[in-house]
Design an enzyme around this catalytic site. Structure first.
Site, PDB file in Angstrom:
ATOM      1  N   ASP A 180       0.856  -1.233  -0.104  1.00 43.98           N
ATOM      2  CA  ASP A 180      -0.025   0.104   0.004  1.00 43.98           C
ATOM      3  C   ASP A 180       0.832   1.374  -0.012  1.00 43.98           C
ATOM      4  O   ASP A 180       1.584   1.405   1.041  1.00 43.98           O
ATOM      5  CB  ASP A 180      -0.862  -0.290   1.185  1.00 43.98           C
ATOM      6  N   GLY A 228      -5.502   3.547  -7.556  1.00 41.39           N
ATOM      7  CA  GLY A 228      -5.642   3.880  -8.827  1.00 41.39           C
ATOM      8  C   GLY A 228      -5.074   5.036  -9.657  1.00 41.39           C
ATOM      9  O   GLY A 228      -5.356   5.459 -10.602  1.00 41.39           O
ATOM     10  N   ASP A 272     -10.684   4.093  -1.180  1.00 36.73           N
ATOM     11  CA  ASP A 272     -11.301   3.162  -0.253  1.00 36.73           C
ATOM     12  C   ASP A 272     -12.865   3.022  -0.357  1.00 36.73           C
ATOM     13  O   ASP A 272     -13.612   4.020  -0.286  1.00 36.73           O
ATOM     14  CB  ASP A 272     -10.830   3.491   1.253  1.00 36.73           C
TER      15      ASP A 272
HETATM   16  C1  GLA Z   1      -5.392   2.304   2.974  1.00 31.52           C
HETATM   17  C2  GLA Z   1      -5.705   1.289   2.001  1.00 31.52           C
HETATM   18  C3  GLA Z   1      -7.108   0.450   2.892  1.00 31.52           C
HETATM   19  C4  GLA Z   1      -6.442  -0.148   4.211  1.00 31.52           C
HETATM   20  C5  GLA Z   1      -5.689   1.028   4.953  1.00 31.52           C
HETATM   21  C6  GLA Z   1      -5.098   0.473   6.150  1.00 31.52           C
HETATM   22  O1  GLA Z   1      -6.275   3.279   3.204  1.00 31.52           O
HETATM   23  O2  GLA Z   1      -6.597   1.470   0.774  1.00 31.52           O
HETATM   24  O3  GLA Z   1      -7.431  -0.796   2.005  1.00 31.52           O
HETATM   25  O4  GLA Z   1      -5.332  -1.021   3.945  1.00 31.52           O
HETATM   26  O5  GLA Z   1      -4.925   1.940   4.030  1.00 31.52           O
HETATM   27  O6  GLA Z   1      -4.469   1.607   6.794  1.00 31.52           O
END
Ligand code: GLA
Length: 390
Positions: A147, A194, A215
């Site tokens: 991430d 994205g 998200d």
């Molecule tokens: C980001 C990701 C989420 C999750 C959080 C965790 O927002 O997009 O899917 O993994 O981090 O902190």
């Protein structure tokens, strides 16, 4: 000269095919499983993960095709003097946890960031990529969600958008190489919301999936903004490398049954990873039924791996379809309006020759031959999902 080129070209072709084949091994169809974030966020620990793993078996989800038990953010402690990452006190023994999940016939996933910190402020992999990959492999991890988070800050200092873009690609490639070096097959799941049209380069950095959006939240507005926003992306997905419109919210309580049915149908049409995001240990029968519908899962997991596109839209009415390996098509007829609506269209308008043989998937009912001009009542925020053949 020509012969030399032919030799080199053949070698390059061989290497390219090999690279694709390697990454396809772990995600020939979209990954299915569960992830801790949507329901538990920062309140996740060893006992909860074991309980989810057990529930995946007892609910019948494992037998329906779900495989991965993925721990998202907040499992990390700090690094030791040698730079080795450790799990925090909520995860006393990751190797034992992986063994437990494996003994249930399932696989374990974990989460990190190319930045120094994860999105929740825990230790990321920046500068420790190889070490972390080795640690994951030693624990028995089978899946990594990577991430972007604080790596965005590093990109801000790059000097130009082009340089920032390159930094990001290099960071994702670095971890892919580190994972490959362990020799342990792991699904590599990119998460950078994205940005920079990731669908155009996600596969080239070894991604088995890449998030195409920010998200999701457990609301019809969020789910449909994401789901119906996937138009145009089908051509970038295929076996081994999938668009990921984020994890499921089915069963978390913020949507009604029709809305969750839309969620499942749309994700299956989109060949999306099916990562349940609810508490599997407290599911109502209707949630289990939604998550384990074999015919819906068969659409998602269709070996042809062709994602659906939007074929028809009039205001709040949309039709999406994807071709399937047996030459039939999955067709979703969606009503995005707040009331039930009749949706009327012609099969010839969406690429068929005329009338089609159809099965209503959620009703589990063969409908026989439908005429070219077809009208169907669709519940508010609902869907009629058909499997049709000419
Ligand atoms: C980001 C990701 C989420 C999750 C959080 C965790 O927002 O997009 O899917 O993994 O981090 O902190």
């Amino acid at each position: 000269m020509r012969r030399l080129c032919m030799g080199i070209c053949l070698l390059l072709l061989f290497l390219a095919t090999k690279a694709v084949a390697q990454s396809s091994v772990v995600a020939a169809t979209p990954p299915m499983g569960w992830n801790s974030w949507n329901h538990f966020a920062g309140k996740i620990d060893d006992a909860t993960v074991r309980a989810q793993s057990d529930a995946m078996v007892s609910s019948g989800m494992r037998d329906a095709g779900y495989v991965y038990i993925n721990i998202d953010d907040t499992w990390q402690a700090e690094r030791d003097a040698q730079g080795v990452i450790h799990a925090n006190s909520r995860f006393p023994d990751m190797r034992a946890l992986a063994d437990y999940v494996h003994s249930n016939g399932l696989k374990l996933g974990i989460y990190s960031s190319p930045g120094p910190k994860t999105c929740a402020g825990f230790a990321g992999s920046y500068g420790h990529e190889e070490q972390d990959a080795q640690t994951y492999a030693a624990w028995g991890v089978d899946y990594l969600k990577y991430d972007l988070c604080s790596f965005g800050k590093i990109m801000e200092g790059a000097g130009s958008p082009e340089a920032a873009h390159k930094l990001m690609l290099d960071a994702y490639t670095k971890m892919q190489k580190a994972l490959a070096k362990t020799g342990r097959p792991m699904v590599y799941s990119l998460c950078q919301y994205g940005a920079d049209a990731v669908w155009r380069w996600g596969a080239s950095v070894g991604g088995n999936s890449w998030r195409t959006t920010g998200d999701i939240s457990d609301k019809y507005s969020s789910m449909t903004l994401i789901g119906f926003g996937q138009a145009g992306l089908a051509k970038f997905a295929g076996p081994g490398h999938w668009n990921d419109p984020d994890m499921l919210e089915v069963g978390n309580g913020g949507m009604n049954l029709e809305e969750y049915r839309t969620h499942m149908s749309l994700w299956a049409l989109l060949a999306a990873p099916l990562l349940a995001g609810n508490d599997l240990s407290t599911m109502k029968p209707e949630t289990i039924a939604l998550l384990t519908n074999r015919e819906v899962i068969a659409i998602d997991q269709d070996p042809l791996g062709k994602q659906a596109e939007r074929l028809w839209a009039e205001g709040t009415q949309e039709i999406w379809a994807r071709p399937l390996a047996d030459a039939s098509n999955a067709v979703g007829i969606f009503n995005r309006f707040d009331w039930p609506q009749d949706i009327a269209f012609s099969f010839s308008e969406i690429g068929f020759k005329g009338g089609v043989k159809a099965r209503d998937i959620w009703a589990a009912k063969d409908l026989g031959t439908l005429p070219n001009r077809y009208k169907v009542r669709v519940p508010s925020h609902g869907v009629v999902l058909l499997r049709v053949s000419e």
